[in-house]
Design an enzyme around this catalytic site. Structure first.
Site, PDB file in Angstrom:
ATOM      1  N   GLU A 129       5.205  -5.053   6.984  1.00  0.00           N
ATOM      2  CA  GLU A 129       4.195  -4.121   7.989  1.00  0.00           C
ATOM      3  C   GLU A 129       4.785  -3.731   9.290  1.00  0.00           C
ATOM      4  O   GLU A 129       4.712  -2.837   9.835  1.00  0.00           O
ATOM      5  CB  GLU A 129       2.875  -4.666   7.860  1.00  0.00           C
ATOM      6  CG  GLU A 129       2.013  -4.199   6.759  1.00  0.00           C
ATOM      7  CD  GLU A 129       2.198  -5.436   5.670  1.00  0.00           C
ATOM      8  OE1 GLU A 129       3.133  -6.269   5.564  1.00  0.00           O
ATOM      9  OE2 GLU A 129       1.384  -5.374   4.739  1.00  0.00           O
ATOM     10  N   GLY A 180       0.866  -5.095   0.723  1.00  0.00           N
ATOM     11  CA  GLY A 180      -0.383  -5.262   0.105  1.00  0.00           C
ATOM     12  C   GLY A 180      -0.329  -5.730  -1.148  1.00  0.00           C
ATOM     13  O   GLY A 180      -1.060  -6.285  -1.794  1.00  0.00           O
ATOM     14  N   ALA A 236       0.846  -1.231   0.048  1.00  0.00           N
ATOM     15  CA  ALA A 236       0.131  -0.002   0.018  1.00  0.00           C
ATOM     16  C   ALA A 236       1.056   1.426   0.129  1.00  0.00           C
ATOM     17  O   ALA A 236       2.091   1.280   0.575  1.00  0.00           O
ATOM     18  CB  ALA A 236      -1.109  -0.011   1.197  1.00  0.00           C
ATOM     19  N   GLU A 273      -0.157  -9.387  -0.597  1.00  0.00           N
ATOM     20  CA  GLU A 273      -1.570  -9.662  -0.506  1.00  0.00           C
ATOM     21  C   GLU A 273      -2.392  -9.826  -1.574  1.00  0.00           C
ATOM     22  O   GLU A 273      -3.212 -10.532  -1.698  1.00  0.00           O
ATOM     23  CB  GLU A 273      -2.066  -8.534   0.662  1.00  0.00           C
ATOM     24  CG  GLU A 273      -1.551  -8.573   1.969  1.00  0.00           C
ATOM     25  CD  GLU A 273      -2.052  -7.684   2.946  1.00  0.00           C
ATOM     26  OE1 GLU A 273      -1.884  -6.427   2.700  1.00  0.00           O
ATOM     27  OE2 GLU A 273      -2.424  -7.866   4.048  1.00  0.00           O
TER      28      GLU A 273
HETATM   29  C1  HSC Z   1      -4.904  -5.494  -2.562  1.00  0.00           C
HETATM   30  C2  HSC Z   1      -5.089  -4.486  -1.241  1.00  0.00           C
HETATM   31  C3  HSC Z   1      -3.845  -4.110  -0.870  1.00  0.00           C
HETATM   32  C4  HSC Z   1      -4.097  -3.451   0.542  1.00  0.00           C
HETATM   33  C5  HSC Z   1      -2.910  -3.136   1.628  1.00  0.00           C
HETATM   34  C6  HSC Z   1      -3.443  -2.703   2.919  1.00  0.00           C
HETATM   35  C7  HSC Z   1      -2.554  -2.900   4.159  1.00  0.00           C
HETATM   36  C8  HSC Z   1      -1.148  -3.420   3.792  1.00  0.00           C
HETATM   37  O1  HSC Z   1      -1.017  -4.663   4.417  1.00  0.00           O
HETATM   38  C9  HSC Z   1      -0.083  -2.453   4.276  1.00  0.00           C
HETATM   39  C10 HSC Z   1       0.797  -2.178   3.611  1.00  0.00           C
HETATM   40  O2  HSC Z   1       1.158  -2.791   2.479  1.00  0.00           O
HETATM   41  S1  HSC Z   1       2.260  -1.259   4.160  1.00  0.00           S
HETATM   42  C11 HSC Z   1       3.678  -1.117   3.026  1.00  0.00           C
HETATM   43  C12 HSC Z   1       4.260  -2.565   2.890  1.00  0.00           C
HETATM   44  N1  HSC Z   1       5.332  -2.265   2.066  1.00  0.00           N
HETATM   45  C13 HSC Z   1       6.692  -1.924   2.397  1.00  0.00           C
HETATM   46  O3  HSC Z   1       6.996  -1.424   3.493  1.00  0.00           O
HETATM   47  C14 HSC Z   1       7.725  -1.891   1.318  1.00  0.00           C
HETATM   48  C15 HSC Z   1       8.312  -0.359   1.353  1.00  0.00           C
HETATM   49  N2  HSC Z   1       9.189  -0.188   0.129  1.00  0.00           N
HETATM   50  C16 HSC Z   1      10.612  -0.712   0.295  1.00  0.00           C
HETATM   51  O4  HSC Z   1      10.949  -1.252   1.329  1.00  0.00           O
HETATM   52  C17 HSC Z   1      11.507  -0.508  -0.792  1.00  0.00           C
HETATM   53  O5  HSC Z   1      11.110   0.777  -1.525  1.00  0.00           O
HETATM   54  C18 HSC Z   1      11.971  -1.571  -1.723  1.00  0.00           C
HETATM   55  C19 HSC Z   1      12.732  -2.661  -1.112  1.00  0.00           C
HETATM   56  C20 HSC Z   1      10.606  -2.133  -2.625  1.00  0.00           C
HETATM   57  C21 HSC Z   1      12.802  -1.004  -2.883  1.00  0.00           C
HETATM   58  O6  HSC Z   1      13.852  -0.522  -2.433  1.00  0.00           O
HETATM   59  P1  HSC Z   1      14.833   0.240  -3.497  1.00  0.00           P
HETATM   60  O7  HSC Z   1      14.996  -0.491  -4.658  1.00  0.00           O
HETATM   61  O8  HSC Z   1      15.943   1.094  -2.639  1.00  0.00           O
HETATM   62  O9  HSC Z   1      13.643   1.665  -3.867  1.00  0.00           O
HETATM   63  P2  HSC Z   1      13.438   2.833  -3.120  1.00  0.00           P
HETATM   64  O10 HSC Z   1      14.321   4.044  -3.397  1.00  0.00           O
HETATM   65  O11 HSC Z   1      13.048   2.648  -1.908  1.00  0.00           O
HETATM   66  O12 HSC Z   1      11.808   3.020  -3.892  1.00  0.00           O
HETATM   67  C22 HSC Z   1      11.685   3.929  -4.966  1.00  0.00           C
HETATM   68  C23 HSC Z   1      10.618   4.809  -4.863  1.00  0.00           C
HETATM   69  O13 HSC Z   1       9.461   4.084  -4.613  1.00  0.00           O
HETATM   70  C24 HSC Z   1       8.776   4.631  -3.271  1.00  0.00           C
HETATM   71  N3  HSC Z   1       7.867   3.455  -2.742  1.00  0.00           N
HETATM   72  C25 HSC Z   1       8.546   2.365  -2.656  1.00  0.00           C
HETATM   73  N4  HSC Z   1       7.638   1.525  -1.784  1.00  0.00           N
HETATM   74  C26 HSC Z   1       6.432   2.278  -1.678  1.00  0.00           C
HETATM   75  C27 HSC Z   1       5.232   2.257  -0.815  1.00  0.00           C
HETATM   76  N5  HSC Z   1       4.879   0.907  -0.411  1.00  0.00           N
HETATM   77  N6  HSC Z   1       4.672   3.434  -0.668  1.00  0.00           N
HETATM   78  C28 HSC Z   1       4.824   4.726  -1.481  1.00  0.00           C
HETATM   79  N7  HSC Z   1       6.091   4.576  -2.000  1.00  0.00           N
HETATM   80  C29 HSC Z   1       6.808   3.495  -1.999  1.00  0.00           C
HETATM   81  C30 HSC Z   1      10.070   4.972  -2.715  1.00  0.00           C
HETATM   82  O14 HSC Z   1       9.472   5.961  -1.407  1.00  0.00           O
HETATM   83  C31 HSC Z   1      10.921   5.809  -3.701  1.00  0.00           C
HETATM   84  O15 HSC Z   1      10.262   6.902  -3.986  1.00  0.00           O
HETATM   85  P3  HSC Z   1      10.900   8.329  -3.932  1.00  0.00           P
HETATM   86  O16 HSC Z   1       9.959   9.475  -4.263  1.00  0.00           O
HETATM   87  O17 HSC Z   1      11.948   8.315  -4.848  1.00  0.00           O
HETATM   88  O18 HSC Z   1      11.544   8.450  -2.498  1.00  0.00           O
END
Ligand code: HSC
Length: 266
Positions: free
Chosen positions: A140, A117, A74, A120
């Protein structure tokens, strides 16, 4: 490979939708945000999957991202400043599981990150294929929250308690081969071949009777909700109901007459 644009009159901001034969290919299109699932993307996904489900031209759906990310969860930036009353009052995730109401079979083709998400959402699909670079995780806990769209519930059913606890309590990712060994994905293929492999299987599925494929999907998914005795009864009723279709008659007649069946979806 010939693909034409689907639903020419709809324009999407966060997804691309194309067609190959009887298969609809939905591709997330937020590359700068690792395909993070924002509210707008989910609205578009819900709209287009409902349109495809209602359109008799299509027999199955493939959902994919890009080579770096299926979806990194998400959108954290969208959620960052929300309060408890806000997320509760707007029922933030209420429509995020609509994908599970789609009757046509859905394949997730996962290259790169499928996190939170994103993972999921892949688990809501019926079949998951992974590219060799795929990484799955529910991080999360590292954000001070928990999975909110079925992650805890579907993961334990897919991999058992110890592995589900390990993944959600550590937030660590697993790679494609580990996901294969856990039974989370059906197949691991080279990154560049992933979408074509998924389309191939989706085309095969789409070549069968649509109501029968929908019954199989529904019956298998129901097993996650009910026990064995009830599940077997549910399956039997579904089996009997195929005898109300022309396609059941056609399938068995074609076998006996040594010819290919011709499905009419009736
Ligand atoms: C179908 C229904 C689904 C419903 C889900 C609901 C509830 C769910 O359970 C809660 C979640 O998912 S909680 C979420 C759980 N997920 C996580 O915790 C994963 C969070 N992400 C990460 O850990 C890392 O980005 C990666 C490991 C994916 C890539 O690392 P890397 O290769 O070093 O790349 P980087 O430099 O890090 O990213 C590049 C750009 O993408 C951006 N961006 C990325 N993900 C984003 C996000 N979710 N959001 C916003 N932005 C996100 C990042 O900010 C950056 O933008 P900037 O403007 O340039 O700064």
């Amino acid at each position: 490979m010939f693909r034409k644009s689907l639903f020419r009159f709809s324009t999407y901001n966060f997804i691309n939708v194309t067609q190959k034969g009887k298969v609809a290919l939905i591709q997330f299109n937020r590359p700068k945000a690792m395909n993070a699932l924002c509210d707008g993307l989910i609205k578009e996904l819900n709209q287009v999957t409902q349109e495809i489900d209602a359109n008799p031209e299509y027999g199955s759906i493939v959902i994919t991202g890009n080579e770096k990310a299926f979806a990194a969860g998400a959108d954290i930036k969208e959620m960052q400043d929300k309060s408890f009353p806000q997320v509760q009052n707007i029922q933030m995730l209420a429509s995020w599981e609509n994908l599970t109401n789609i009757k046509k079979p859905i394949l997730a083709a996962v290259n790169g990150y499928a996190l939170g998400g994103g993972f999921e959402l892949a688990m809501m699909c019926d079949i998951i294929y992974a590219g060799e670079n795929a990484k799955f995780g529910l991080p999360e806990i590292t954000l001070g929250t928990i999975p909110g769209c079925g992650g805890t519930q579907r993961l334990i059913r897919a991999v058992g308690k110890s592995k589900a606890m390990e993944m959600t309590l550590t937030g660590e990712f697993i790679d494609a081969q580990t996901a294969l060994s856990y039974g989370l994905v059906s197949k691991v293929v080279p990154v560049q071949n992933l979408v074509d492999e998924a389309l191939k299987v989706a085309e095969k599925i789409a070549s069968f009777s649509k109501p029968v494929a929908a019954l199989i999907k529904d019956t298998i998914n129901e097993a996650e909700n009910i026990g064995l005795r009830e599940g077997v009864k549910y399956e039997r009723k579904a089996f009997y109901s195929t005898f109300a279709t022309q396609d059941r008659k056609e399938g068995m007649s074609a076998f006996v007459e040594k010819r290919k069946p011709s499905w009419t979806d009736n």
